[in-house]
Design a protein around this motif. Structure first.
Motif, PDB file in Angstrom:
ATOM      1  N   THR A 279       0.857  -1.179   0.000  1.00 14.53           N
ATOM      2  CA  THR A 279       0.000   0.000   0.000  1.00 14.53           C
ATOM      3  C   THR A 279       0.903   1.242   0.000  1.00 14.53           C
ATOM      4  O   THR A 279       2.060   1.178   0.446  1.00 14.53           O
ATOM      5  CB  THR A 279      -0.908   0.027   1.235  1.00 14.53           C
ATOM      6  OG1 THR A 279      -0.091   0.102   2.410  1.00 14.53           O
ATOM      7  CG2 THR A 279      -1.785  -1.211   1.302  1.00 14.53           C
ATOM      8  N   PRO A 280       0.411   2.371  -0.474  1.00 13.46           N
ATOM      9  CA  PRO A 280       1.265   3.572  -0.535  1.00 13.46           C
ATOM     10  C   PRO A 280       1.884   3.955   0.804  1.00 13.46           C
ATOM     11  O   PRO A 280       3.043   4.354   0.853  1.00 13.46           O
ATOM     12  CB  PRO A 280       0.305   4.644  -1.042  1.00 13.46           C
ATOM     13  CG  PRO A 280      -0.686   3.895  -1.860  1.00 13.46           C
ATOM     14  CD  PRO A 280      -0.888   2.589  -1.141  1.00 13.46           C
ATOM     15  N   VAL A 281       1.126   3.848   1.888  1.00 13.58           N
ATOM     16  CA  VAL A 281       1.670   4.253   3.182  1.00 13.58           C
ATOM     17  C   VAL A 281       2.741   3.266   3.649  1.00 13.58           C
ATOM     18  O   VAL A 281       3.756   3.666   4.242  1.00 13.58           O
ATOM     19  CB  VAL A 281       0.547   4.411   4.237  1.00 13.58           C
ATOM     20  CG1 VAL A 281      -0.106   3.077   4.563  1.00 13.58           C
ATOM     21  CG2 VAL A 281       1.095   5.062   5.508  1.00 13.58           C
ATOM     22  N   ALA A 282       2.551   1.973   3.386  1.00 12.13           N
ATOM     23  CA  ALA A 282       3.568   0.986   3.752  1.00 12.13           C
ATOM     24  C   ALA A 282       4.828   1.191   2.924  1.00 12.13           C
ATOM     25  O   ALA A 282       5.946   1.049   3.432  1.00 12.13           O
ATOM     26  CB  ALA A 282       3.028  -0.431   3.568  1.00 12.13           C
ATOM     27  N   GLU A 283       4.660   1.520   1.644  1.00 13.54           N
ATOM     28  CA  GLU A 283       5.819   1.793   0.790  1.00 13.54           C
ATOM     29  C   GLU A 283       6.530   3.060   1.250  1.00 13.54           C
ATOM     30  O   GLU A 283       7.766   3.147   1.202  1.00 13.54           O
ATOM     31  CB  GLU A 283       5.375   1.930  -0.666  1.00 13.54           C
ATOM     32  CG  GLU A 283       6.488   2.266  -1.636  1.00 13.54           C
ATOM     33  CD  GLU A 283       7.624   1.252  -1.627  1.00 13.54           C
ATOM     34  OE1 GLU A 283       8.795   1.692  -1.774  1.00 13.54           O
ATOM     35  OE2 GLU A 283       7.362   0.035  -1.472  1.00 13.54           O
TER      36      GLU A 283
END
Length: 296
Positions: A279-283
């Motif tokens: 997910t964008p936040v995890a990346e």
């Protein structure tokens, strides 16, 4: 079949009572009963049986509940991911870690990250090496710190973050306690306070002892680095602990000694599911860690 019916079904299963479920749902009791009845008619089975004043799931109702809860978990994740795509600064990172990294490493990197991204939330899960890999593979968590880092794995991939030295720990009244450096075989006559089989640090310590030419006598076993450190400080044996597990000061401290031969180390890495986009936040958090450890 509607999502509303499934939502009502889950709530009744949780409360085991239509009235309590309707109160929490803020809808009429008759509406909840009607939706459950329609769901049972569509499925052609009874999902509940009356048990006194409560409702109890039938065997097929329990099976259906497991499936429906999985559906809602996937739906919630889908909604969360959509929101994160719109604004990763408000998303949530689900990250796993072993106990030894929860003492200083994890709090430090999370605190540094939140200085730059204060809106990001974290959901943390502590576990053993095998349980953390399992949670990453199943999708329960996005990322996990693990040790040792798996150089090759069918279902996870990631980056090696650092290699950390293990130190000998001995009681402060031990004959070697004043030494700055020792050979590991100088502890061969002492009982060892060892991690249990579930922990990867156990095999690292055992391999180090074998490389030094002896099999350690195990006097006591513990589940966490704090337990090992405390038992050693209490005089129940000696042990080996990673450096980051020895940073916190406690009332009962063992002596810490560098091992000159053989060097005993552990690798620490960050893993994620193979061939699946974060997910964008995890990346965002993964990229921060790569820069933090100067890997990016």
């Amino acid at each position: 079949m509607e999502l509303r019916q499934l939502h009502y079904f889950i709530k009744v299963a949780q409360k085991q009572h239509v009235t309590q479920a309707s109160e929490e749902l803020h809808v009429a009791q008759s509406a909840v009963s009607r939706q459950i009845h329609q769901l049972e008619q569509e499925l052609g089975v009874s999902l509940f049986v009356q048990k006194g004043r409560n409702l109890q799931l039938t065997p097929v109702g329990k099976l259906f509940l497991d499936r429906v809860e999985n559906i809602f978990t996937d739906l919630e994740r889908a909604v969360r991911e959509v929101r994160e795509f719109l604004d990763p600064e408000l998303g949530e990172v689900r990250i796993g870690f072993p106990h030894s990294m929860g003492i200083s490493l994890l709090p430090t990197v999370v605190a540094q990250f939140r200085k730059e991204h204060p809106g990001v939330k974290f959901r943390l899960r502590q576990g053993t090496y095998s349980s953390l890999l399992r949670d990453v593979i199943s999708g329960e968590i996005d990322l996990s710190f693990v040790s040792p880092f798996p150089e090759s794995h069918d279902q996870v991939t990631g980056e090696l973050l650092l290699t950390e030295e293990l130190y000998a720990v001995v009681p402060v009244n031990h004959p070697l306690a004043e030494r700055e450096e020792i050979r590991l075989d100088e502890l061969s006559g002492d009982p060892f306070v060892m991690f249990s089989d579930a922990y990867s640090l156990r095999s690292i310590v055992l391999d180090g002892c074998r490389a030094a030419g002896f099999v350690p006598q195990i006097g006591f076993e513990g589940e966490e680095t704090d337990t090992i450190r405390g038992l050693v400080a209490a005089g129940l044996g000696v042990g080996l602990l990673p450096e980051m597990a020895l940073t916190e000061i406690s009332p009962l401290e063992p002596a810490k000694i560098r091992i000159s031969e053989p060097k005993v180390t552990r690798t620490i890495g960050l893993v994620r599911r193979k061939e699946e986009k974060l997910t964008p936040v995890a990346e965002l958090f993964r990229s921060f860690l790569m820069n933090y450890f100067k890997l990016g």
